[in-house]
Enzyme design. Structure first.
Site, PDB file in Angstrom:
ATOM      1  NE  ARG A  54     -43.040   4.828   5.588  1.00 27.64           N
ATOM      2  CZ  ARG A  54     -43.690   5.640   6.405  1.00 27.64           C
ATOM      3  NH1 ARG A  54     -43.346   5.723   7.656  1.00 27.64           N
ATOM      4  NH2 ARG A  54     -44.713   6.367   5.976  1.00 27.64           N
ATOM      5  CB  THR A  55     -40.100   5.666  -0.894  1.00 27.53           C
ATOM      6  OG1 THR A  55     -41.046   4.685  -0.456  1.00 27.53           O
ATOM      7  CG2 THR A  55     -39.400   5.153  -2.133  1.00 27.53           C
ATOM      8  CE  LYS A  83     -39.910  28.050 -14.907  1.00 32.56           C
ATOM      9  NZ  LYS A  83     -38.484  28.206 -15.239  1.00 32.56           N
ATOM     10  NE  ARG A 104     -43.631   7.001  -3.998  1.00 26.78           N
ATOM     11  CZ  ARG A 104     -43.804   6.593  -2.733  1.00 26.78           C
ATOM     12  NH1 ARG A 104     -44.443   7.374  -1.883  1.00 26.78           N
ATOM     13  NH2 ARG A 104     -43.359   5.430  -2.323  1.00 26.78           N
ATOM     14  CG  HIS A 132     -43.356   0.867  -3.881  1.00 26.91           C
ATOM     15  ND1 HIS A 132     -42.013   1.203  -3.991  1.00 26.91           N
ATOM     16  CD2 HIS A 132     -43.830   1.592  -2.830  1.00 26.91           C
ATOM     17  CE1 HIS A 132     -41.702   2.075  -3.043  1.00 26.91           C
ATOM     18  NE2 HIS A 132     -42.782   2.332  -2.331  1.00 26.91           N
TER      19      HIS A 132
HETATM   20  C1  NCD Z   1     -46.325   2.685   0.250  1.00 27.49           C
HETATM   21  C2  NCD Z   1     -46.511   3.365  -1.084  1.00 27.49           C
HETATM   22  O1  NCD Z   1     -46.135   4.529  -1.259  1.00 27.49           O
HETATM   23  O2  NCD Z   1     -47.014   2.684  -1.959  1.00 27.49           O
HETATM   24  N1  NCD Z   1     -45.491   3.368   1.119  1.00 27.49           N
HETATM   25  C3  NCD Z   1     -44.152   3.181   1.020  1.00 27.49           C
HETATM   26  O3  NCD Z   1     -43.542   3.445   0.020  1.00 27.49           O
HETATM   27  N2  NCD Z   1     -43.527   2.641   2.073  1.00 27.49           N
HETATM   28  C4  NCD Z   1     -47.591   2.254   0.889  1.00 27.49           C
HETATM   29  C5  NCD Z   1     -48.679   3.266   1.035  1.00 27.49           C
HETATM   30  O4  NCD Z   1     -48.562   4.426   0.668  1.00 27.49           O
HETATM   31  O5  NCD Z   1     -49.698   2.842   1.569  1.00 27.49           O
END
Ligand code: NCD
Length: 308
Positions: A54-55, A83, A104, A132
């Site tokens: 999703r993100t 590398k 991320r 997040h």
């Molecule tokens: C979450 C995350 O990556 O922290 N997912 C997301 O970004 N929607 C929740 C999860 O991974 O459980």
């Protein structure tokens, strides 16, 4: 003024600034056609050192729907990270090619380090078990949509409150609002970290910690379900023991309020039965879509572009 800023923690923005982003997201949601070209000529870089559906997709879809373009990786193994390139050099390099970066990373605090080397606005798309903030924007927007407000409510957070970064960010953000009470539902081993409790104590936020969802479900206006974060466990046996601690089904929902809103950042593993998806109280797929609108709005605000 949000232009040129970074977003690595939900409290980087004031309540008014978060509202500004959400109000724009609302306008985009209602009138998407007016925004199809606003980011023409702009490039978003997506650096994903950890898995994501999703993100990453919502960031990419957001930029593409604004008329911009996207570069990046979803697998650090396919970049010079493999590398041995340092994070600071990767960020400096990517900033030469793009107008805005989202990252991320599995290490808590990596975004705080990265912003020192970024020439362009930087967005944290999740750092380890820490924060997040763009999921929080999504959550706030969805709570506001379902309840028409962000004050005066009882919010239950259920599942892995220890490692769940979305929980930490949401608790921080909602603690800025008036008359909020939290019900923290988790096994003892997965309770929220001390630093979040300290933050709530300092602000005088009311909360209680319980183990059984059934005992408190009737009190809640919002129920925020989360999965047990397998990848952050040191010991597989502990994960297996705890993974099915909570399974929300129609039976448990019998005692819930008729206007409860059930949220989940997703991915779901086992913690919400599929039968709940058709319940009018299930908001988690609407929440997914909202994630794209808030990211569209955030990109626009940080780049300082406006509707033509
Ligand atoms: C979450 C995350 O990556 O922290 N997912 C997301 O970004 N929607 C929740 C999860 O991974 O459980």
């Amino acid at each position: 003024m949000l232009k040129g800023r970074n977003f690595i923690d939900p409290t980087d923005f004031t309540i008014e600034e978060l509202d500004e982003v959400m109000n724009l997201a609302q306008d985009i949601k209602e009138d998407q056609d007016s925004y199809i070209d606003v980011c023409r000529g702009k490039i978003l870089a997506t650096l994903f050192y950890e898995p994501s559906t999703r993100t990453r997709f919502s960031f990419e879809a957001a930029m593409l729907r604004l008329g911009g373009k996207v570069v990046g990786f979803s697998e650090p193994g396919s970049s010079s990270v493999q590398k041995g390139e340092s994070l600071r050099d990767t960020i400096r390099t990517v900033g030469c090619y793009s107008d805005i970066i989202t990252m991320r990373h599995p290490k808590e605090g990596a975004p705080n380090y990265a912003i020192d080397y970024s020439y362009v606005p930087f967005i944290n798309a999740g750092d380890g078990g820490h924060q997040h903030p763009t999921q929080t924007l999504t959550d706030l927007f969805t709570i506001r949509e379902s309840k028409g407000r962000l004050d005066d409510m009882v919010i239950g957070l259920c599942g892995d409150l220890k490692f769940g970064r979305t929980v930490h960010s949401l608790l921080k953000a909602m603690s800025e609002h008036k008359n909020i009470r939290f019900v923290l539902i988790s096994p003892e081993e997965l309770q929220i970290p001390k630093y979040i409790k300290n933050m709530m104590d300092k602000k005088g936020i009311e909360y209680k910690e319980v183990e059984r969802l059934e005992d408190v479900i009737d009190e809640l206006d919002i129920l925020y379900m989360t999965r047990v974060q397998k990848e952050r466990f040191f010991n597989e046996a502990d994960y297996i023991r705890l993974k099915d601690s909570y399974i929300l089904d129609e039976e448990k929902l019998k005692n819930a309020k008729s206007d409860l809103a059930i949220l989940h950042p997703l991915p779901r593993v086992n913690e919400i039965a599929y039968e709940v998806d058709d319940d009018p109280r299930a908001w988690y797929f609407k929440q997914v879509k909202n994630g794209m609108y808030v990211r569209m709005a955030l990109i626009m605000k940080l780049l300082g572009v406006e509707k033509c």
